[in-house]
Enzyme design. Structure first.
Site, PDB file in Angstrom:
ATOM      1  N   HIS A  30      -0.974  -0.963  -4.298  1.00  8.79           N
ATOM      2  CA  HIS A  30      -2.295  -0.597  -3.778  1.00  8.79           C
ATOM      3  C   HIS A  30      -2.274   0.905  -3.501  1.00  8.79           C
ATOM      4  O   HIS A  30      -1.410   1.402  -2.784  1.00  8.79           O
ATOM      5  CB  HIS A  30      -2.512  -1.411  -2.505  1.00  8.79           C
ATOM      6  CG  HIS A  30      -3.827  -1.248  -1.839  1.00  8.79           C
ATOM      7  ND1 HIS A  30      -4.941  -1.963  -2.214  1.00  8.79           N
ATOM      8  CD2 HIS A  30      -4.214  -0.484  -0.791  1.00  8.79           C
ATOM      9  CE1 HIS A  30      -5.954  -1.637  -1.415  1.00  8.79           C
ATOM     10  NE2 HIS A  30      -5.539  -0.734  -0.546  1.00  8.79           N
TER      11      HIS A  30
ATOM     12  N   HIS B   2      -7.945   1.724  -4.219  1.00  6.23           N
ATOM     13  CA  HIS B   2      -8.931   1.463  -3.170  1.00  6.23           C
ATOM     14  C   HIS B   2      -9.607   2.795  -2.837  1.00  6.23           C
ATOM     15  O   HIS B   2      -9.005   3.667  -2.210  1.00  6.23           O
ATOM     16  CB  HIS B   2      -8.184   0.882  -1.961  1.00  6.23           C
ATOM     17  CG  HIS B   2      -9.040   0.632  -0.765  1.00  6.23           C
ATOM     18  ND1 HIS B   2      -8.504   0.325   0.474  1.00  6.23           N
ATOM     19  CD2 HIS B   2     -10.391   0.616  -0.597  1.00  6.23           C
ATOM     20  CE1 HIS B   2      -9.492   0.151   1.343  1.00  6.23           C
ATOM     21  NE2 HIS B   2     -10.641   0.324   0.715  1.00  6.23           N
TER      22      HIS B   2
ATOM     23  N   GLY C  55       0.909  -2.210   4.239  1.00  7.13           N
ATOM     24  CA  GLY C  55       1.381  -0.835   4.271  1.00  7.13           C
ATOM     25  C   GLY C  55       2.606  -0.699   5.147  1.00  7.13           C
ATOM     26  O   GLY C  55       3.746  -0.850   4.703  1.00  7.13           O
ATOM     27  N   SER C  56       2.384  -0.447   6.438  1.00  2.11           N
ATOM     28  CA  SER C  56       3.499  -0.131   7.335  1.00  2.11           C
ATOM     29  C   SER C  56       4.510  -1.277   7.448  1.00  2.11           C
ATOM     30  O   SER C  56       5.721  -1.031   7.468  1.00  2.11           O
ATOM     31  CB  SER C  56       2.970   0.254   8.713  1.00  2.11           C
ATOM     32  OG  SER C  56       1.995  -0.659   9.146  1.00  2.11           O
TER      33      SER C  56
ATOM     34  N   SER D 201       0.851  -1.193   0.000  1.00  2.00           N
ATOM     35  CA  SER D 201       0.000   0.000   0.000  1.00  2.00           C
ATOM     36  C   SER D 201       0.883   1.238   0.000  1.00  2.00           C
ATOM     37  O   SER D 201       1.683   1.449   0.930  1.00  2.00           O
ATOM     38  CB  SER D 201      -0.885   0.000   1.246  1.00  2.00           C
ATOM     39  OG  SER D 201      -1.348   1.309   1.474  1.00  2.00           O
TER      40      SER D 201
ATOM     41  N   MET E  83     -11.656  -5.597   4.571  1.00  2.00           N
ATOM     42  CA  MET E  83     -10.926  -4.699   5.467  1.00  2.00           C
ATOM     43  C   MET E  83     -10.718  -5.402   6.809  1.00  2.00           C
ATOM     44  O   MET E  83     -11.678  -5.817   7.458  1.00  2.00           O
ATOM     45  CB  MET E  83     -11.712  -3.402   5.698  1.00  2.00           C
ATOM     46  CG  MET E  83     -11.766  -2.455   4.503  1.00  2.00           C
ATOM     47  SD  MET E  83     -10.161  -2.043   3.788  1.00  2.00           S
ATOM     48  CE  MET E  83      -9.302  -1.302   5.190  1.00  2.00           C
TER      49      MET E  83
ATOM     50  N   ASP F 180      -4.338   4.011  -2.033  1.00  2.00           N
ATOM     51  CA  ASP F 180      -5.455   4.336  -1.145  1.00  2.00           C
ATOM     52  C   ASP F 180      -5.930   5.768  -1.344  1.00  2.00           C
ATOM     53  O   ASP F 180      -5.155   6.715  -1.194  1.00  2.00           O
ATOM     54  CB  ASP F 180      -5.017   4.166   0.318  1.00  2.00           C
ATOM     55  CG  ASP F 180      -4.865   2.708   0.691  1.00  2.00           C
ATOM     56  OD1 ASP F 180      -5.854   1.962   0.606  1.00  2.00           O
ATOM     57  OD2 ASP F 180      -3.735   2.309   1.057  1.00  2.00           O
TER      58      ASP F 180
ATOM     59  N   MET G 226     -11.842   4.941  -0.827  1.00  2.00           N
ATOM     60  CA  MET G 226     -12.545   5.128   0.450  1.00  2.00           C
ATOM     61  C   MET G 226     -13.180   6.512   0.411  1.00  2.00           C
ATOM     62  O   MET G 226     -12.761   7.439   1.115  1.00  2.00           O
ATOM     63  CB  MET G 226     -11.554   4.992   1.612  1.00  2.00           C
ATOM     64  CG  MET G 226     -11.118   3.550   1.841  1.00  2.00           C
ATOM     65  SD  MET G 226      -9.576   3.438   2.761  1.00  2.00           S
ATOM     66  CE  MET G 226      -8.413   3.680   1.436  1.00  2.00           C
TER      67      MET G 226
ATOM     68  N   MET H  77      -8.674   8.570  -0.044  1.00  7.42           N
ATOM     69  CA  MET H  77      -9.589   8.908   1.054  1.00  7.42           C
ATOM     70  C   MET H  77     -10.084  10.338   0.882  1.00  7.42           C
ATOM     71  O   MET H  77      -9.301  11.216   0.485  1.00  7.42           O
ATOM     72  CB  MET H  77      -8.866   8.785   2.396  1.00  7.42           C
ATOM     73  CG  MET H  77      -8.213   7.436   2.604  1.00  7.42           C
ATOM     74  SD  MET H  77      -7.468   7.318   4.231  1.00  7.42           S
ATOM     75  CE  MET H  77      -6.602   5.756   4.087  1.00  7.42           C
TER      76      MET H  77
ATOM     77  N   ASP I 234      -6.772  -6.324   3.726  1.00 11.30           N
ATOM     78  CA  ASP I 234      -6.125  -5.018   3.860  1.00 11.30           C
ATOM     79  C   ASP I 234      -6.237  -4.519   5.294  1.00 11.30           C
ATOM     80  O   ASP I 234      -7.340  -4.265   5.779  1.00 11.30           O
ATOM     81  CB  ASP I 234      -6.818  -4.048   2.885  1.00 11.30           C
ATOM     82  CG  ASP I 234      -6.183  -2.662   2.847  1.00 11.30           C
ATOM     83  OD1 ASP I 234      -5.111  -2.483   3.436  1.00 11.30           O
ATOM     84  OD2 ASP I 234      -6.780  -1.779   2.200  1.00 11.30           O
ATOM     85  N   GLY I 235      -5.084  -4.377   5.942  1.00 18.43           N
ATOM     86  CA  GLY I 235      -5.051  -3.773   7.274  1.00 18.43           C
ATOM     87  C   GLY I 235      -4.406  -4.669   8.311  1.00 18.43           C
ATOM     88  O   GLY I 235      -4.885  -5.774   8.572  1.00 18.43           O
ATOM     89  N   GLY I 236      -3.284  -4.197   8.871  1.00 13.98           N
ATOM     90  CA  GLY I 236      -2.655  -4.910   9.976  1.00 13.98           C
ATOM     91  C   GLY I 236      -1.986  -6.216   9.586  1.00 13.98           C
ATOM     92  O   GLY I 236      -1.816  -7.105  10.422  1.00 13.98           O
TER      93      GLY I 236
ATOM     94  N   GLY J 260      -1.063   1.271   9.821  1.00 19.87           N
ATOM     95  CA  GLY J 260      -0.460   1.056  11.132  1.00 19.87           C
ATOM     96  C   GLY J 260      -1.419   0.662  12.239  1.00 19.87           C
ATOM     97  O   GLY J 260      -1.058   0.690  13.412  1.00 19.87           O
TER      98      GLY J 260
ATOM     99  N   GLY K 231      -8.983   4.045   6.893  1.00 23.49           N
ATOM    100  CA  GLY K 231      -8.649   5.430   7.216  1.00 23.49           C
ATOM    101  C   GLY K 231      -7.174   5.661   7.503  1.00 23.49           C
ATOM    102  O   GLY K 231      -6.660   6.734   7.226  1.00 23.49           O
ATOM    103  N   PHE K 232      -6.508   4.664   8.054  1.00 22.20           N
ATOM    104  CA  PHE K 232      -5.118   4.866   8.464  1.00 22.20           C
ATOM    105  C   PHE K 232      -4.325   3.581   8.301  1.00 22.20           C
ATOM    106  O   PHE K 232      -4.885   2.497   8.452  1.00 22.20           O
ATOM    107  CB  PHE K 232      -5.052   5.291   9.946  1.00 22.20           C
ATOM    108  CG  PHE K 232      -5.854   6.526  10.233  1.00 22.20           C
ATOM    109  CD1 PHE K 232      -5.297   7.790  10.043  1.00 22.20           C
ATOM    110  CD2 PHE K 232      -7.175   6.428  10.651  1.00 22.20           C
ATOM    111  CE1 PHE K 232      -6.059   8.935  10.275  1.00 22.20           C
ATOM    112  CE2 PHE K 232      -7.942   7.564  10.887  1.00 22.20           C
ATOM    113  CZ  PHE K 232      -7.374   8.828  10.701  1.00 22.20           C
TER     114      PHE K 232
END
Ligand code: DX5
Ligand code: ZN
Length: 210
Positions: free
Chosen positions: A33, A64, A191-192, A9, A135, A35, A66, A37, A169-171, A143, A140-141
């Site tokens: 990816h 993506h 991402g992170s 991401s 998700m 993002d 959002m 927003m 997607d996420g974590g 990390g 939104g964020f």
């Protein structure tokens, strides 16, 4: 299960050097990816099609959205070079029409589903879309911590749609990747975890479950 693919991401890449980050990592990933927003659907604001248009890669870009009104942005992202676009189930009252618009523009259509949206509610949308984006954090964020409750939803989708690409997607990191692969997800967004790594090649291999 369809092939595992890795999508870093760009939200966690260096926004001052996006092209350089894409260039130095594109050999070990399957796509990027992107993002988007709007500060309305989610409490954060990022970048849009004019930024995507400036980045070049031999890999496809997966956008993506959002945003509360994705339909009005689809053509701009197609013109900017997106290969795939996902829209949120929660924002699209006429999702069938939105998917048709994405297809007419020559892109793959994904339906993104928030953690609190059930498999049952989104069933028809998942059936119509080329891929589903689950998700595993509230959008939104980057990390944020992985929400394990979404794993049941991934399992149900994999059982019902064995050939569908399921993006998560996420974590996602070295602690959570085996959980999502085991549940049946095959397109991995990171991402992170990906961008904080010194050795992105090694991280890509961990995310493939190697
Ligand atoms: C969050 C975005 C994600 C985010 C993931 O709303 O959709 O793509 O960049 O970041 P990590 O992998 O750090 O959770
Ligand atoms: Zn995303």
């Amino acid at each position: 299960m369809p092939a595992v693919k890795i999508f870093p991401s760009l939200l966690s890449a260096d926004f001052g050097n996006l092209q350089a980050d894409v260039h130095r990592t594109e050999d070990c990933v399957d796509g990027f990816h992107f993002d988007v927003m709007d500060g309305q659907f989610v409490p954060n604001l990022t970048v849009g099609a004019p930024v995507l248009r400036c980045i070049k890669s031999k890999r496809p870009f997966d956008v993506h959205l959002m945003v509360e009104k994705p339909d009005i942005l689809l053509k701009d992202f197609s013109d900017a070079g997106a290969a795939a676009v996902s829209v949120h189930f929660e924002t699209c009252p006429h999702l069938h029409r939105t998917i048709e618009m994405i297809h007419e523009l020559g892109m793959a259509a994904g339906v993104a589903i928030n953690p609190a949206t059930s498999f049952q509610a989104a069933y028809e949308a998942i059936r119509m879309a080329d891929f589903v984006l689950i998700m595993s954090v509230n959008p939104g964020f980057s990390g944020q911590s992985f929400i394990p409750e979404v794993l049941g939803k991934v399992r149900k989708i994999r059982a019902e749609f064995p050939q569908k690409d399921i993006q998560i997607d996420g974590g996602i990191n070295d602690q959570t990747i085996h959980l999502v692969l085991e549940a049946g997800a095959n397109w991995i967004v990171s991402g992170s975890y990906f961008w904080n790594a010194k050795d992105t090649k090694a991280v890509a291999s961990i995310l493939r479950g190697d």
